[in-house]
Design a protein around this motif. Structure first.
Motif, short mmCIF file in Angstrom:
data_model
loop_
_atom_site.label_atom_id
_atom_site.label_comp_id
_atom_site.label_asym_id
_atom_site.label_seq_id
_atom_site.Cartn_x
_atom_site.Cartn_y
_atom_site.Cartn_z
N ILE A 117 0.86 -1.19 0.00
CA ILE A 117 0.00 0.00 0.00
C ILE A 117 0.89 1.23 0.00
N ASP A 118 0.69 2.10 -0.98
CA ASP A 118 1.50 3.31 -1.11
C ASP A 118 0.72 4.27 -2.00
N GLY A 119 0.46 5.46 -1.51
CA GLY A 119 -0.28 6.41 -2.33
C GLY A 119 -0.44 7.75 -1.67
N HIS A 120 -1.21 8.60 -2.34
CA HIS A 120 -1.52 9.90 -1.74
C HIS A 120 -2.89 10.36 -2.19
N PHE A 121 -3.50 11.16 -1.33
CA PHE A 121 -4.83 11.71 -1.55
C PHE A 121 -4.72 13.22 -1.43
N ASP A 122 -5.14 13.92 -2.47
CA ASP A 122 -5.07 15.38 -2.50
C ASP A 122 -6.48 15.96 -2.55
N LEU A 123 -6.70 16.97 -1.73
CA LEU A 123 -8.02 17.57 -1.61
C LEU A 123 -7.85 19.08 -1.47
#
Length: 146
Positions: A117-123
């Protein structure tokens, strides 16, 4: 077909929030260890944040094109996001429940498709409280399996 089991995977979370209001800008950064799991088409990122008021439990639920941030414990808040839409939320204050509104400008999830699991969430969104703007928020959450 196997039943989907919501396996909770330990992740390191790096949260960065920028708040712009008028000509002022504030930046908050937090590193926490939490859990990542999937249920149906949604992913969940859970973590706790220690604040002066006490521990705040946060759950970020991300589904295709939308997200919800739920905070409970020392602070109770619910914010909903759909890109290009205005959504209602709430914040429980000592003075009663306040109406929050989000106007989402950007909402994007990027994840590695390889193994861990590796990621990013941008808001990015404008936040209104009782109809008055309290700023434009940019929130970036990086998560990585530990």
């Amino acid at each position: 077909m196997a039943t989907a089991r919501a396996e909770q995977i330990p992740v390191k979370i790096e949260l960065k929030t920028k708040i712009k209001h008028d000509e002022q800008q504030e930046t908050y950064e937090l590193v926490a260890f939490g859990r990542y799991y999937q249920k149906g088409k949604s992913i969940y990122i859970k973590y706790d944040e220690i604040q002066e008021e006490g521990t705040v439990n946060t759950i970020v639920k991300i589904t295709e094109g939308e997200a919800v941030i739920l905070r409970s414990g020392a602070l109770k808040m619910r914010l909903s996001f759909i890109k290009g839409n205005e959504m209602n939320g709430s914040y429980d204050s000592p003075y009663g429940t306040l109406l929050l509104t989000t106007r989402t400008k950007e909402l994007q999830l990027d994840q590695s498709s390889e193994g861990k699991i590796d990621g990013h969430f941008d808001l990015r969104y404008q936040l209104l409280m009782q109809g008055s703007s309290v700023g434009v928020y940019e929130m970036n959450i990086k998560f990585k399996e530990e």
